[in-house]
Design a protein around this motif. Structure first.
Motif, mmCIF file in Angstrom:
data_model
loop_
_atom_site.group_PDB
_atom_site.id
_atom_site.type_symbol
_atom_site.label_atom_id
_atom_site.label_comp_id
_atom_site.label_asym_id
_atom_site.label_seq_id
_atom_site.Cartn_x
_atom_site.Cartn_y
_atom_site.Cartn_z
ATOM 1 N N ASP A 1 0.805 -1.223 0.000
ATOM 2 C CA ASP A 1 0.000 0.000 0.000
ATOM 3 C C ASP A 1 0.838 1.273 0.000
ATOM 4 O O ASP A 1 0.316 2.366 0.183
ATOM 5 C CB ASP A 1 -0.968 0.008 1.183
ATOM 6 C CG ASP A 1 -0.275 0.057 2.535
ATOM 7 O OD1 ASP A 1 0.970 0.133 2.587
ATOM 8 O OD2 ASP A 1 -0.983 0.018 3.560
ATOM 9 N N GLY A 2 2.128 1.126 -0.179
ATOM 10 C CA GLY A 2 2.998 2.302 -0.209
ATOM 11 C C GLY A 2 3.564 2.684 1.142
ATOM 12 O O GLY A 2 4.412 3.570 1.228
ATOM 13 N N SER A 3 3.134 2.029 2.205
ATOM 14 C CA SER A 3 3.623 2.355 3.542
ATOM 15 C C SER A 3 5.030 1.807 3.751
ATOM 16 O O SER A 3 5.487 0.911 3.035
ATOM 17 C CB SER A 3 2.686 1.779 4.613
ATOM 18 O OG SER A 3 2.736 0.362 4.596
ATOM 19 N N ALA B 1 -6.244 5.381 -9.726
ATOM 20 C CA ALA B 1 -4.943 5.770 -10.283
ATOM 21 C C ALA B 1 -3.845 5.668 -9.232
ATOM 22 O O ALA B 1 -2.734 5.203 -9.524
ATOM 23 C CB ALA B 1 -5.012 7.189 -10.844
ATOM 24 N N GLN B 2 -4.141 6.099 -8.012
ATOM 25 C CA GLN B 2 -3.154 6.018 -6.938
ATOM 26 C C GLN B 2 -2.831 4.555 -6.619
ATOM 27 O O GLN B 2 -1.684 4.203 -6.381
ATOM 28 C CB GLN B 2 -3.649 6.728 -5.691
ATOM 29 C CG GLN B 2 -2.622 6.737 -4.569
ATOM 30 C CD GLN B 2 -3.094 7.513 -3.345
ATOM 31 O OE1 GLN B 2 -4.286 7.704 -3.139
ATOM 32 N NE2 GLN B 2 -2.151 7.948 -2.538
ATOM 33 N N ALA B 3 -3.836 3.690 -6.631
ATOM 34 C CA ALA B 3 -3.611 2.268 -6.374
ATOM 35 C C ALA B 3 -2.738 1.661 -7.474
ATOM 36 O O ALA B 3 -1.825 0.876 -7.186
ATOM 37 C CB ALA B 3 -4.942 1.527 -6.281
ATOM 38 N N ALA C 1 0.878 -0.003 -6.797
ATOM 39 C CA ALA C 1 1.164 -1.369 -7.226
ATOM 40 C C ALA C 1 2.405 -1.406 -8.122
ATOM 41 O O ALA C 1 3.275 -2.264 -7.957
ATOM 42 C CB ALA C 1 -0.046 -1.966 -7.940
ATOM 43 N N ARG C 2 2.489 -0.466 -9.050
ATOM 44 C CA ARG C 2 3.657 -0.382 -9.942
ATOM 45 C C ARG C 2 4.915 -0.096 -9.131
ATOM 46 O O ARG C 2 5.963 -0.701 -9.342
ATOM 47 C CB ARG C 2 3.443 0.702 -10.995
ATOM 48 C CG ARG C 2 4.496 0.732 -12.077
ATOM 49 C CD ARG C 2 4.215 1.770 -13.168
ATOM 50 N NE ARG C 2 2.815 1.885 -13.537
ATOM 51 C CZ ARG C 2 2.040 2.944 -13.244
ATOM 52 N NH1 ARG C 2 2.530 3.966 -12.593
ATOM 53 N NH2 ARG C 2 0.785 2.974 -13.615
ATOM 54 N N GLU C 3 4.811 0.836 -8.166
ATOM 55 C CA GLU C 3 5.945 1.166 -7.284
ATOM 56 C C GLU C 3 6.392 -0.068 -6.508
ATOM 57 O O GLU C 3 7.585 -0.339 -6.374
ATOM 58 C CB GLU C 3 5.503 2.272 -6.327
ATOM 59 C CG GLU C 3 6.458 2.608 -5.216
ATOM 60 C CD GLU C 3 5.823 3.598 -4.243
ATOM 61 O OE1 GLU C 3 5.541 3.190 -3.096
ATOM 62 O OE2 GLU C 3 5.602 4.758 -4.625
ATOM 63 N N GLY C 4 5.431 -0.841 -5.993
ATOM 64 C CA GLY C 4 5.759 -2.058 -5.262
ATOM 65 C C GLY C 4 6.447 -3.083 -6.146
ATOM 66 O O GLY C 4 7.400 -3.748 -5.725
ATOM 67 N N ALA C 5 5.985 -3.213 -7.386
ATOM 68 C CA ALA C 5 6.617 -4.146 -8.326
ATOM 69 C C ALA C 5 8.042 -3.702 -8.641
ATOM 70 O O ALA C 5 8.964 -4.523 -8.680
ATOM 71 C CB ALA C 5 5.787 -4.256 -9.599
#
Length: 153
Positions: A8-10, A62-64, A68-72
């Motif tokens: 979740d970006g945390s 869009a934020q999700a 998700a892309r950032e996590g990948a």
């Protein structure tokens, strides 16, 4: 076998990805970010009806996707291979959506941080990771927060 990582970006979800990359064998990995569609938000938070609209839903989706892309990207940079990502709409609860996606992809393991961005809601409703742990019918790894280097003892 596939690893599902909830992201979740945390800081805790980042730690979960980094831990998985460091300690688990390279397996196909799916990074999942769950987002709440407008109708779900209105059902859960009826007093917010005046501030929620289609733009809010589009921004949430869009934020999700971005998370998700950032996590990948983080998973790949940390050493995991064959990484894909998904932003999945929550139609009931975040934890249930994570468990459902794990079932859908027949994940061999679910990896999640111990705390996410839910804040006060997680205190009042119980943490997502706790619910995933108790409702998933597959191995689940909950990664605790990284130790704060500024504290000693």
């Amino acid at each position: 076998m596939t690893i599902l990582v909830a992201y979740d970006g945390s800081a805790d979800s980042r730690a979960a990805i980094e831990f998985a990359a460091k300690h688990l064998a390279a397996e196909p990995t799916v990074v999942v970010t769950v987002w709440e569609p407008l109708l779900v938000q209105l059902k859960k938070y009826p007093l917010a009806a005046g501030v929620l609209d289609q733009d809010t839903e589009d921004q949430s989706h869009a934020q999700a996707e971005q998370h998700a892309r950032e996590g990948a990207d983080l998973a790949i940079a940390s050493g995991l291979a064959d990484v894909t990502y998904r932003a999945v709409a929550d139609n009931e609860s975040i934890w249930k959506t994570i468990v459902d996606v794990a079932d859908e992809i027949d994940a061999s393991l679910i990896v999640t941080g111990s705390r996410g961005l839910a804040g006060v809601r997680s205190v009042l409703l119980g943490s997502v990771s706790n619910h995933v742990l108790h409702h998933a019918h597959r191995p689940t790894l909950i990664v605790p927060p990284a130790k704060d280097q500024s504290r000693k003892g």
